[in-house]
Design an enzyme around this catalytic site. Structure first.
Site, PDB file in Angstrom:
ATOM      1  N   HIS A  34      -0.071   0.729  -4.626  1.00 45.13           N
ATOM      2  CA  HIS A  34       0.417   0.940  -3.261  1.00 45.13           C
ATOM      3  C   HIS A  34       1.862   1.404  -3.299  1.00 45.13           C
ATOM      4  O   HIS A  34       2.537   1.289  -4.307  1.00 45.13           O
ATOM      5  CB  HIS A  34       0.311  -0.357  -2.448  1.00 45.13           C
ATOM      6  CG  HIS A  34       1.170  -1.446  -3.013  1.00 45.13           C
ATOM      7  ND1 HIS A  34       0.795  -2.185  -4.129  1.00 45.13           N
ATOM      8  CD2 HIS A  34       2.390  -1.909  -2.655  1.00 45.13           C
ATOM      9  CE1 HIS A  34       1.752  -3.047  -4.421  1.00 45.13           C
ATOM     10  NE2 HIS A  34       2.742  -2.896  -3.539  1.00 45.13           N
ATOM     11  N   HIS A 116       7.955   4.256  -4.231  1.00 44.78           N
ATOM     12  CA  HIS A 116       7.341   4.382  -5.550  1.00 44.78           C
ATOM     13  C   HIS A 116       5.989   3.679  -5.587  1.00 44.78           C
ATOM     14  O   HIS A 116       5.694   2.850  -4.728  1.00 44.78           O
ATOM     15  CB  HIS A 116       8.246   3.785  -6.631  1.00 44.78           C
ATOM     16  CG  HIS A 116       8.356   2.295  -6.534  1.00 44.78           C
ATOM     17  ND1 HIS A 116       9.183   1.666  -5.609  1.00 44.78           N
ATOM     18  CD2 HIS A 116       7.731   1.307  -7.221  1.00 44.78           C
ATOM     19  CE1 HIS A 116       9.071   0.363  -5.758  1.00 44.78           C
ATOM     20  NE2 HIS A 116       8.183   0.114  -6.724  1.00 44.78           N
TER      21      HIS A 116
END
Length: 170
Positions: A34, A116
């Site tokens: 995620h 990220h």
């Protein structure tokens, strides 16, 4: 209970991240790959209701957008973490700032927000540098469209699951 807000990548990006996470991420079996929009936090029911209202207001201001992940980076020396980095993170950063207003404001964040997808963490320094050297030489272009964000909740066994999704609607 703990809650967090994140974007889920495409199946292709999840499979790519998981191909590394299986070996290099001790939380591989606790949460899917995620992109965190807002870090996790303990919330009671009242605070959760405020958070949901804030998310409903926020997503209306953002149109769906695209991301391209084409490189690996690291948070070393702060942490021994490797991640997929988006080529142009500005929209995700704007979304993060919009989400982190009002009831979801962060008083003193631990880190500067960096969009990220984690692929490895909590490794030894030698392992980190070896893997980073290999991954930096790889070429890839992983594209995704971001149409929604998700409110995740953490179960007692430490596993994270989606509690509610919010479609971007601007």
């Amino acid at each position: 209970m703990q809650y967090g807000i994140a974007i889920l990548p495409t199946r292709e990006i999840q499979e790519f991240a998981d191909s590394w996470r299986r070996r290099y991420d001790p939380y591989y079996d606790k949460i899917v790959p995620h992109l965190t929009v807002r870090e996790r936090e303990e919330m009671d029911e009242s605070r959760l209701a405020e958070a949901v209202h804030q998310l409903e207001r926020t997503v209306d201001r953002f149109a769906p957008f695209s991301l391209l992940f084409n490189r690996v980076s690291t948070f070393y020396p702060v942490t021994n973490t490797l991640y997929l980095a988006p080529e142009r993170p500005e929209t995700v950063i704007e979304l993060h700032h919009a989400v982190c207003q009002g009831p979801l404001s962060l008083e003193s964040p631990k880190y500067v927000y960096t969009p990220h997808i984690t692929i490895a963490q909590e490794m030894s320094p030698d392992e980190l540098h070896d893997l980073y050297g290999r991954l930096r030489m790889m070429r890839f272009d992983l594209k995704m469209d971001v149409n929604e964000i998700h409110l995740f909740e953490r179960a007692e066994d430490g596993r994270w699951s989606i509690r509610q999704s919010f479609a971007l609607g601007g």
